[in-house]
Write a protein that holds these residues in place. Structure first.
Motif, PDB file in Angstrom:
ATOM      1  N   GLN A 157       5.922   9.891  -0.345  1.00 42.38           N
ATOM      2  CA  GLN A 157       5.042   8.815  -0.643  1.00 42.38           C
ATOM      3  C   GLN A 157       5.993   7.420  -0.331  1.00 42.38           C
ATOM      4  OE1 GLN A 157       2.787   8.546  -4.281  1.00 42.38           O
ATOM      5  NE2 GLN A 157       3.224   6.203  -4.442  1.00 42.38           N
ATOM      6  N   ASP A 180      -4.335   2.001   0.665  1.00 43.34           N
ATOM      7  CA  ASP A 180      -3.558   3.277   0.586  1.00 43.34           C
ATOM      8  C   ASP A 180      -3.904   4.102   1.830  1.00 43.34           C
ATOM      9  OD1 ASP A 180      -2.537   2.079  -1.573  1.00 43.34           O
ATOM     10  OD2 ASP A 180      -3.313   3.451  -2.845  1.00 43.34           O
ATOM     11  N   LEU A 223       5.997   3.028   0.044  1.00 41.67           N
ATOM     12  CA  LEU A 223       5.347   1.745  -0.057  1.00 41.67           C
ATOM     13  C   LEU A 223       5.502   1.034   1.226  1.00 41.67           C
ATOM     14  CD1 LEU A 223       6.019   0.835  -3.620  1.00 41.67           C
ATOM     15  CD2 LEU A 223       4.103   1.823  -2.887  1.00 41.67           C
ATOM     16  N   HIS A 269       0.739  -1.406   0.005  1.00 44.22           N
ATOM     17  CA  HIS A 269      -0.061  -0.146  -0.069  1.00 44.22           C
ATOM     18  C   HIS A 269       0.831   1.231   0.057  1.00 44.22           C
ATOM     19  CE1 HIS A 269      -3.272  -2.754   0.813  1.00 44.22           C
ATOM     20  NE2 HIS A 269      -2.566  -3.129   2.038  1.00 44.22           N
ATOM     21  N   ARG A 270       0.391   2.516  -0.454  1.00 40.63           N
ATOM     22  CA  ARG A 270       0.931   3.518  -0.545  1.00 40.63           C
ATOM     23  C   ARG A 270       0.639   4.413   0.697  1.00 40.63           C
ATOM     24  NH1 ARG A 270      -0.703   7.060  -5.406  1.00 40.63           N
ATOM     25  NH2 ARG A 270      -2.656   6.044  -5.038  1.00 40.63           N
TER      26      ARG A 270
END
Lengths: 99, 377
Positions: free
Chosen positions: A25, A91, A27, A17-18
């Motif tokens: 940003q 996210d 991961l 997910h981000r």
């Protein structure tokens, strides 16, 4: 199991997910809590107990979904999450309380 | 009204508020209105430790080698910690037990207070080990102006609540004249307000004042000095992190109105006053920092940096109880403190870990039939 959800719909339920933090940003995976993954990216987060009872690592969860494998002892304010024990499940966007 | 050690009334304790309902009668935990307090008890018990486990022999040598102004910083900090735990070792019991109405919360208060008495015993252990005459240090706590100033601010809310509750228990509701104190109005509203502000001030004590003192203890250890002391403070910090979670739960439960609807109104009314408690405590801690470093600073810490930490930690704690932050400082000026505060590398004695050879009467239940395969009779 505690689940925090927001009105933002879930994206594809991927294992990666981000995490949005300001303009950054990164991961993350569902294998570990968010705190260790942020630290690995060089992002400094306050911590003390690292097991959910002190609330030092409380950060804002602006949107997205996280889960706690066990109910943390600390009080989690609405709109906040405990980075040390939360597993990211979609996210998400986070912010530090000072931002 | 008057307190009973075993309330003979029959009532459903699940419907009682945390405070100012019926006095608790049966200490039962099969049903709980707020299970969080039993979880805190279990956690606190799992933390059990004794100061004597920590060896302080090298601290004595370290202390003698410290410069005079550093000894002043170390000892003043220790005196302040002694004061804080003297208050905390008794006050939750004296102030809160007469008014608590839930068995799990009553037991949490007792467990919490007991752990503070271990902290008090630690300070004696430390002082005995580093100086020849502990008397001088302890005696100064009630004489030294800088310390007594702090004593006033940490005990004022407790003392007011205790006075009001004792009037309520003996004379009931109404306005009572107390010689030298004047007329004191005792209403359920004024009692609950005094309680709310007391819990807020206790939260400030545990979540801000203690952390300022931890910063000083760990600043020595950062220079590989007074490391036995730091080890003890680390154990104390682990306990305090749990205690402040306890008071945060109380404050947030009160403010939510889920426990007692009147408490939510009081929390709203007291918001400004509560904010002031936090901000005033931060200012007092900054003054204290100037006193600590009056004769000189030490490597890694001075009055200015400690002042910034005070502002930072105050912001963090205010946010945790739903208040807007009060200071500009947004970043922790001493990020190294986290490595000292972290509890996951606190050494755990073998008898507390699940090493079966150390546990009395340990039975391993996790057996299957096949474990007996090579067993012949």
């Amino acid at each position: 199991m505690t689940t925090l959800t927001s009105n933002k719909p879930d994206k594809i339920r991927d294992k990666v997910h981000r995490v949005l933090l300001g303009k950054k940003q990164i991961l993350v995976t569902e294998d570990e809590p968010l705190l260790v993954q942020l630290e690995r990216e060089g992002i400094h987060v306050e911590y003390q107990c690292r097991e959910g009872y002190c609330s030092s690592c409380s950060i804002k969860l602006l949107w997205g979904q996280v889960e706690y494998p066990f109910e943390p002892l600390a009080w989690v304010q609405s709109g906040y999450m405990l980075a040390c024990c939360a597993i990211v499940k979609s996210d998400i966007e986070i912010a530090f309380f000072s931002d | 009204m008057s307190y009973s050690t075993f309330n003979r009334k029959q009532f459903d304790s699940m419907k009682e508020p945390m405070f100012f309902g019926e006095n608790v009668n049966v200490a039962r935990y099969d049903q709980q209105k707020h299970p969080i307090f039993e979880k805190l008890i279990e956690k606190q018990l799992s933390f059990f430790w004794r100061p004597e486990e920590v060896d302080l022999s090298s601290d004595r040598k370290d202390f003698q080698k410290l410069e005079e102004h550093e000894q002043h910083i170390f000892l003043s900090n220790l005196k302040y910690q002694t004061l804080l735990d003297s208050v905390q070792g008794r006050s939750p019991n004296v102030a809160l037990l007469p008014i608590v109405s839930l068995p799990e919360l009553e037991t949490w208060i007792e467990t919490w207070s007991f752990s503070e008495t271990i902290h008090s015993r630690s300070y004696t252990h430390i002082i005995r080990n580093i100086v020849n005459d502990p008397t001088k240090i302890f005696d100064d706590i009630t004489v030294n102006k800088e310390i007594t100033k702090r004593a006033d601010s940490v005990s004022v809310y407790y003392d007011r609540l205790i006075e009001m509750v004792s009037l309520y228990n003996t004379l009931g509701l109404g306005t009572h004249h107390v010689p030298e104190h004047g007329d004191i109005e005792i209403s359920m509203r004024s009692l609950k307000k005094a309680l709310y502000l007391t819990v807020a001030s206790v939260n400030v004590l545990e979540a801000i004042r203690f952390y300022v003192s931890f910063a000083c203890s760990f600043a020595f250890a950062e220079r590989t000095l007074m490391e036995g002391n730091a080890k003890i403070i680390k154990l104390i910090a682990r306990d305090e992190a749990l205690h402040l979670t306890g008071t945060q739960h109380m404050l947030n439960l009160m403010a939510s109105g889920k426990d007692d609807p009147e408490m939510a109104i009081i929390a709203q009314e007291c918001k400004e006053e509560m904010r002031n408690i936090f901000v005033e405590a931060a200012e007092q801690e900054k003054d204290w920092a100037s006193y600590l470093f009056k004769d000189g600073s030490m490597i890694g810490l001075n009055a200015q940096i400690l002042g910034q930490y005070v502002e930072y930690i105050t912001n963090v704690r205010m946010q945790a109880v739903g208040l807007d932050t009060a200071f500009e400082t947004k970043h922790n000026p001493i990020p190294w403190i986290n490595a000292w505060l972290v509890s996951d590398n606190v050494q755990v004695a073998p008898q507390e870990a699940e090493i079966s050879s150390y546990l009395v009467g340990q039975i391993d239940n996790d057996l299957s039939e096949s474990d007996f395969d090579d067993f012949d009779l």
